[in-house]
Motif scaffolding. Structure first.
Motif, PDB file in Angstrom:
ATOM      1  N   LEU A 188       0.841  -1.202   0.000  1.00 54.35           N
ATOM      2  CA  LEU A 188       0.000   0.000   0.000  1.00 54.35           C
ATOM      3  C   LEU A 188       0.878   1.256   0.000  1.00 54.35           C
ATOM      4  O   LEU A 188       0.652   2.188  -0.774  1.00 54.35           O
ATOM      5  CB  LEU A 188      -0.926  -0.018   1.221  1.00 54.35           C
ATOM      6  CG  LEU A 188      -1.879   1.173   1.381  1.00 54.35           C
ATOM      7  CD1 LEU A 188      -3.190   0.718   1.998  1.00 54.35           C
ATOM      8  CD2 LEU A 188      -1.261   2.263   2.281  1.00 54.35           C
ATOM      9  N   HIS A 189       1.891   1.267   0.863  1.00 53.97           N
ATOM     10  CA  HIS A 189       2.714   2.462   0.989  1.00 53.97           C
ATOM     11  C   HIS A 189       3.718   2.583  -0.153  1.00 53.97           C
ATOM     12  O   HIS A 189       4.064   3.704  -0.568  1.00 53.97           O
ATOM     13  CB  HIS A 189       3.423   2.458   2.344  1.00 53.97           C
ATOM     14  CG  HIS A 189       2.477   2.646   3.494  1.00 53.97           C
ATOM     15  ND1 HIS A 189       1.998   1.589   4.235  1.00 53.97           N
ATOM     16  CD2 HIS A 189       1.890   3.773   3.988  1.00 53.97           C
ATOM     17  CE1 HIS A 189       1.169   2.054   5.163  1.00 53.97           C
ATOM     18  NE2 HIS A 189       1.085   3.363   5.043  1.00 53.97           N
TER      19      HIS A 189
ATOM     20  N   PRO B 178      -5.389  -7.069  -3.002  1.00 48.39           N
ATOM     21  CA  PRO B 178      -5.418  -6.399  -1.698  1.00 48.39           C
ATOM     22  C   PRO B 178      -6.814  -5.842  -1.431  1.00 48.39           C
ATOM     23  O   PRO B 178      -7.458  -5.279  -2.321  1.00 48.39           O
ATOM     24  CB  PRO B 178      -4.399  -5.274  -1.848  1.00 48.39           C
ATOM     25  CG  PRO B 178      -3.523  -5.689  -2.990  1.00 48.39           C
ATOM     26  CD  PRO B 178      -4.391  -6.483  -3.911  1.00 48.39           C
ATOM     27  N   GLU B 179      -7.270  -5.986  -0.196  1.00 44.14           N
ATOM     28  CA  GLU B 179      -8.627  -5.554   0.119  1.00 44.14           C
ATOM     29  C   GLU B 179      -8.803  -4.041  -0.003  1.00 44.14           C
ATOM     30  O   GLU B 179      -9.913  -3.542  -0.190  1.00 44.14           O
ATOM     31  CB  GLU B 179      -9.016  -6.009   1.527  1.00 44.14           C
ATOM     32  CG  GLU B 179      -8.140  -5.427   2.629  1.00 44.14           C
ATOM     33  CD  GLU B 179      -8.569  -5.904   4.009  1.00 44.14           C
ATOM     34  OE1 GLU B 179      -8.112  -5.292   4.992  1.00 44.14           O
ATOM     35  OE2 GLU B 179      -9.342  -6.875   4.100  1.00 44.14           O
ATOM     36  N   TRP B 180      -7.679  -3.283   0.082  1.00 41.85           N
ATOM     37  CA  TRP B 180      -7.764  -1.822   0.001  1.00 41.85           C
ATOM     38  C   TRP B 180      -7.724  -1.301  -1.444  1.00 41.85           C
ATOM     39  O   TRP B 180      -7.886  -0.102  -1.675  1.00 41.85           O
ATOM     40  CB  TRP B 180      -6.630  -1.167   0.789  1.00 41.85           C
ATOM     41  CG  TRP B 180      -5.268  -1.769   0.509  1.00 41.85           C
ATOM     42  CD1 TRP B 180      -4.630  -2.707   1.261  1.00 41.85           C
ATOM     43  CD2 TRP B 180      -4.411  -1.481  -0.608  1.00 41.85           C
ATOM     44  NE1 TRP B 180      -3.418  -3.036   0.701  1.00 41.85           N
ATOM     45  CE2 TRP B 180      -3.259  -2.296  -0.438  1.00 41.85           C
ATOM     46  CE3 TRP B 180      -4.487  -0.635  -1.707  1.00 41.85           C
ATOM     47  CZ2 TRP B 180      -2.201  -2.276  -1.355  1.00 41.85           C
ATOM     48  CZ3 TRP B 180      -3.443  -0.611  -2.611  1.00 41.85           C
ATOM     49  CH2 TRP B 180      -2.316  -1.422  -2.429  1.00 41.85           C
ATOM     50  N   LEU B 181      -7.499  -2.210  -2.412  1.00 38.25           N
ATOM     51  CA  LEU B 181      -7.310  -1.777  -3.794  1.00 38.25           C
ATOM     52  C   LEU B 181      -8.640  -1.748  -4.522  1.00 38.25           C
ATOM     53  O   LEU B 181      -9.296  -2.776  -4.723  1.00 38.25           O
ATOM     54  CB  LEU B 181      -6.345  -2.716  -4.511  1.00 38.25           C
ATOM     55  CG  LEU B 181      -6.052  -2.383  -5.976  1.00 38.25           C
ATOM     56  CD1 LEU B 181      -5.397  -1.013  -6.110  1.00 38.25           C
ATOM     57  CD2 LEU B 181      -5.144  -3.462  -6.591  1.00 38.25           C
TER      58      LEU B 181
ATOM     59  N   PRO C  31      -5.239   7.464  -5.426  1.00 35.30           N
ATOM     60  CA  PRO C  31      -6.625   7.444  -5.933  1.00 35.30           C
ATOM     61  C   PRO C  31      -7.189   6.046  -6.089  1.00 35.30           C
ATOM     62  O   PRO C  31      -8.403   5.898  -6.268  1.00 35.30           O
ATOM     63  CB  PRO C  31      -6.522   8.166  -7.281  1.00 35.30           C
ATOM     64  CG  PRO C  31      -5.083   8.075  -7.673  1.00 35.30           C
ATOM     65  CD  PRO C  31      -4.311   8.078  -6.392  1.00 35.30           C
ATOM     66  N   TRP C  32      -6.343   5.011  -6.046  1.00 36.47           N
ATOM     67  CA  TRP C  32      -6.838   3.640  -6.195  1.00 36.47           C
ATOM     68  C   TRP C  32      -7.140   2.975  -4.850  1.00 36.47           C
ATOM     69  O   TRP C  32      -7.492   1.807  -4.808  1.00 36.47           O
ATOM     70  CB  TRP C  32      -5.828   2.795  -6.969  1.00 36.47           C
ATOM     71  CG  TRP C  32      -4.415   2.971  -6.485  1.00 36.47           C
ATOM     72  CD1 TRP C  32      -3.851   2.462  -5.364  1.00 36.47           C
ATOM     73  CD2 TRP C  32      -3.411   3.751  -7.129  1.00 36.47           C
ATOM     74  NE1 TRP C  32      -2.549   2.852  -5.258  1.00 36.47           N
ATOM     75  CE2 TRP C  32      -2.238   3.651  -6.342  1.00 36.47           C
ATOM     76  CE3 TRP C  32      -3.366   4.499  -8.307  1.00 36.47           C
ATOM     77  CZ2 TRP C  32      -1.046   4.280  -6.686  1.00 36.47           C
ATOM     78  CZ3 TRP C  32      -2.189   5.129  -8.639  1.00 36.47           C
ATOM     79  CH2 TRP C  32      -1.045   5.023  -7.843  1.00 36.47           C
TER      80      TRP C  32
END
Length: 906
Positions: A648-649, A673-676, A903-904
């Motif tokens: 993520l980072h 990834p669950e955050w993507l 933004p993603w």
């Protein structure tokens, strides 16, 4: 040789008056420092309130060059008119690097005189003299140092100045900017700092009628004075100024060169270099203009004396001295430092406009009155009385002359601030650097449009190309108006004076720096976000600002650059313009500047990540089914796939610091990834799209590397990033690729070593790579590649795969790391490229942080300096620090370093 007798404290005092002595190296020769000291001593003696003496370390003539009042006692410590061998031997007190004038002979005189010196205050006029006095005089003597040069530009005297100034009772500097500089350098150790200009000579200066048509300059003819600039400026205006002459007074090694240039230019009859002049008063009385072209100045006596004769001054701006002595358009004309066209334009104005010349002359005369010797002497009497009573309390501020004891702002009437204020609490917007730049550019463009008004305008923008920032070019005539328009900039933006020509840079809130610049004529400024928030550098510390450059306009409308650039030294009036988009804003530029240059990498560039979710139970079951738990941890252990949200980072780092990236390809084992979120700039690629069926499932990053060039839709040029590699600051494509498409190879410090000397999987792969390269080309690989981003070309990787098909195919089908693997994208392709010419050895600032070592906290703290292009945070299986503590430290660090969501992200 004669040595003066000891100056005993035990003898009778002439009176109860305060006793002050000036310590000067040589009173007998010419020189601005000695002359200033003599003027001060004379003025103090004439007032009759002090006992004044002058101590000259050396005697070199029968009488001093400048007249000394009979009320001033003069004593010489040693006589150097003979051939004493001790004067050729080095000094023990003063190293040659401090001041080459001192010798073993001067040591004898100083050691004989100073320990028993019977005075209340000793005034020193060079850093070496200050250091010597502080080492030798008794504690009851207050040492006051007068710094006569532009201190930040000093070379030989810098060391003793910074080392001994804290031990002085007070240090006086000629200008507020030099006092602020010294206060910032010394910090809490700073003594009382004073701003005290040199006095004018006591003898009245005859007033010039300004009708002589003579431009006068004076000084030693050495490179620092840049008289060649003045001569060339006069050459440009000579035809338009019939009857005007240039007179340069002084001696020096470059005098013959100036004479030769004048003859070559056909100006031998209009340029005079008569040599040194003992008395400048008559020269100023018949001068019409004083001109100065120095690279640096302290507080030039030349200009002071000219102004006292009512002669206006045309001068280059310097960070100290001229900008605080000459008020632009009031007592003279200030020109951007080194701007030759600006100097010529200023001379053209004063030689062609009698009304302007008269007005500036009146302003110069009025301004000179503040430097009256008696007025300066009265201020010195107050200082001497104060320091003789003992040190001032740190919080005390006495009189208008005191700057302070801790490097803070001078408390004089003029607005001045310290040179750095990066620790101020500013809330930094959570935006990417490219967005911050757009805000700054929008403000500068609006200010340029408003400052142009109904005038000729002529501002334009130089796009950044491969450079760090776009440049907004503005005519110098608009400088003040533009800066006034910028005052409304929000507080999270700063205005930076880059500190060109050797002066320390300063960064302040926009209005504060505009006020601090005041009368200055800077060639260049930068509008940018504050680099720090709450004491730490932020993600906007680099490459988020806009440069503003001021160009002089010639009479025909031509704009002339103040410093070299890649495109042109000047832009003719009426030159065609084009419109381009810079940071999302449509701005005017020149057609040539709108085109890419041969230094720009303009082709599409993608990024490829490899990542797996090590917490996925199905994936872990498959790993165990293939025997992953039976292997050593470095080859197949689950810890190799532990996630701390590094991906993520790392992807945030691309968003922040590589806005030029076209597409990010995330290569995974059917995971996401669950955050993507879905986003057009990110494409998730399954291993099944690039690896053969018999290679799956794989848990070997080296196997996955063999197939990354087959990612569908991948650009020919791409950068391969592991999820533990991060961009550390703003980057340009040219860091990774040459404009022609060459690939950067970031060679590491580690060696591959001899076979069997290291038992690490990546070194086994490096050994395999070395064997392949040696067999193919007869050369040896010696170094490993750095833990860095790895730029590549798809076509080169296809060549590597074809050339070493057996080794690459074997690696692709190895489910876990094996001793026979190749490391195709992290070593083999780079070395292949170095041999075949598609790669080149590149340099970048990078760091490797090992989470397992005991220095982890210190290493993360060092990274907060944000001075690395990229860094790698490597994991391990055994920790010197508790693993949960490591997780917490890393989580805090990554969140602070990369605070802006991409933004993603969901």
């Amino acid at each position: 040789m004669k040595i003066a007798p000891r100056l005993s404290r035990s003898g009778p005092r002439r009176s109860d008056r305060l006793r002050v002595a000036f310590l000067v190296f040589n009173l007998d020769g010419m020189g601005g420092t000695s002359r200033s000291a003599i003027t001060q001593a004379n003025a103090l003696a004439r007032r009759g309130n002090l006992d004044v003496r002058m101590l000259s370390v050396t005697r070199s003539a029968d009488t001093p060059h400048y007249a000394i009042d009979p009320a001033v006692t003069v004593e010489h410590l040693v006589d150097v008119r003979g051939d004493d061998p001790r004067h050729r031997a080095p000094s023990r007190l003063v190293p040659k690097r401090w001041d080459a004038q001192f010798s073993a002979l001067t040591d004898i005189g100083l050691e004989a005189a100073l320990p028993d010196l019977d005075v209340d205050v000793l005034v020193t006029v060079t850093p070496a003299l200050m250091a010597t006095a502080i080492m030798l005089v008794g504690r009851e003597v207050a040492v006051v140092h007068q710094e006569h040069r532009s201190s930040a530009d000093r070379v030989g005297g810098m060391e003793p100045l910074l080392a001994f100034a804290p031990r002085a009772a007070a240090v006086a500097l000629l200008t507020e900017s030099t006092a602020s500089w010294l206060g910032a350098e010394l910090g809490a150790t700073a003594p009382e700092l004073l701003v005290m200009p040199n006095p004018l000579p006591i003898a009245p200066q005859p007033r010039s009628p300004l009708d002589s048509r003579i431009i006068v300059s004076a000084g030693r003819i050495v490179p620092e004075k840049q008289f060649i600039h003045l001569l060339r400026a006069f050459e440009q205006v000579a035809d338009e100024a019939p009857g005007w002459r240039l007179r340069i007074l002084g001696d020096g090694p470059l005098r013959e060169e100036l004479l030769a240039h004048a003859a070559k230019a056909g100006l031998a009859d209009r340029v005079e270099l008569p040599g040194a002049v003992a008395d400048m008063a008559p020269e100023w009385a018949r001068a019409a203009v004083c001109a100065m072209s120095s690279k640096t100045e302290g507080f030039p006596l030349v200009a002071q004396e000219a102004m006292s004769a009512g002669v206006p001054v045309v001068t280059y701006d310097c960070p100290s001295g001229p900008r605080e002595l000459v008020e632009d358009e009031i007592s003279g004309l200030l020109v951007g430092a080194g701007a030759k066209a600006g100097l010529a334009a200023a001379l053209r104005r004063v030689t062609s406009d009698d009304a302007l010349l008269t007005r500036l002359g009146e302003g110069a005369f009025e301004a000179s009155r503040q430097y009256d010797a008696d007025a300066i002497a009265a201020r010195w009497e107050a200082v001497f009385a104060r320091v003789a009573r003992g040190p001032v309390a740190p919080s005390g501020v006495v009189g208008d002359d005191l700057v302070g004891r801790s490097g803070g702002s001078p408390t004089t009437s003029s607005p001045t601030t310290p040179f750095t204020r990066e620790g101020m609490p500013v809330d930094i917007p959570l935006v990417a650097p490219v967005e911050a730049r757009a805000e700054a550019l929008q403000l500068v463009v609006a200010a340029a449009e408003q400052s142009a008004g109904s005038s000729e305008g002529g501002w334009f923008v130089v796009p950044a190309h491969d450079g760090p920032a776009p440049v907004v070019v503005v005519p110098t005539a608009q400088r003040r108006a533009l800066l006034d328009h910028l005052r409304t900039a929000p507080v999270h933006l700063a205005l930076r004076d880059p500190g060109d020509r050797g002066w320390p840079e300063r960064r302040l809130q926009v209005g504060e720096l505009v006020d601090a610049l005041g009368n200055a004529a800077p060639n260049r400024l930068v509008l940018e976000p504050w680099p720090r928030a709450h004491g730490r550098r932020t993600h906007l510390a680099d490459d988020a600002g806009v440069e503003i450059e001021f160009w002089d306009r010639l009479p025909d409308g031509t704009l002339v650059a103040p410093r070299p650039n890649r495109w042109t030294p000047e832009v003719p009036a009426g030159a065609a313009t084009a419109t381009v988009e810079v940071a999302g804003i449509r701005v005017p530029t020149l057609p040539l500047m709108a085109l890419p240059t041969v230094y720009d990498a303009t082709f599409p560039i993608d990024v490829v990540y490899t990542w797996v979710d090590g917490d996925d139970p199905e994936w872990n079951a498959a790993r165990r089914a293939r025997g992953g738990d039976d292997l050593r941890p470095e080859a197949g252990g689950q810890a190799r796939f532990r996630s701390r949200d590094e991906l993520l980072h790392s992807m945030r780092s691309v968003h922040l610091f590589a806005p030029w990236v076209r597409t990010i390809h995330l290569v995974t084992a059917g995971q996401r990834p669950e955050w993507l979120a879905e986003h057009p700039q990110v494409r998730v690629v399954d291993h099944r799209e690039i690896l053969p069926p018999d290679a799956l499932p794989t848990f070997n990053s080296q196997a996955i590397e063999t197939a990354l060039h087959r990612v569908p839709g991948l650009a020919e040029h791409f950068v391969y990033l592991n999820d533990d590699v991060f961009l550390g600051r703003a980057t340009r494509p040219e860091l990774f690729f040459s404009p022609g498409g060459g690939v950067a190879a970031f060679v590491g410090d580690g060696v591959v070593g001899l076979p069997g000397t290291a038992d690490k999987p990546f070194l086994h792969a490096a050994g395999t790579n070395r064997r392949l390269i040696e067999e193919a080309f007869g050369v040896a690989i010696t170094q490993v590649m750095a833990h860095s981003p790895h730029p590549h070309r798809v076509s080169v990787l296809a060549e590597v795969e074809a050339r070493f098909a057996e080794a690459v195919g074997r690696t692709a089908r190895s489910p876990f790391r094996a001793d026979t693997d190749v490391s195709m994208l992290s070593s083999l392709a780079q070395h292949y490229g170095l041999v075949t010419g598609t790669s080149y050895v590149a340099a970048a600032e990078h760091a490797f942080v090992d989470l397992s070592n005991a220095r982890i906290e210190r290493q993360l703290r060092q990274l907060r300096a944000r001075d690395r292009d990229f860094f790698c945070i490597g994991d391990h299986h055994e920790y010197a620090v508790d693993a949960d503590a490591v997780d917490a430290m890393l989580s805090e660090f990554l969140g602070e370093y990369f605070p802006v969501k991409a933004p993603w992200e969901r």
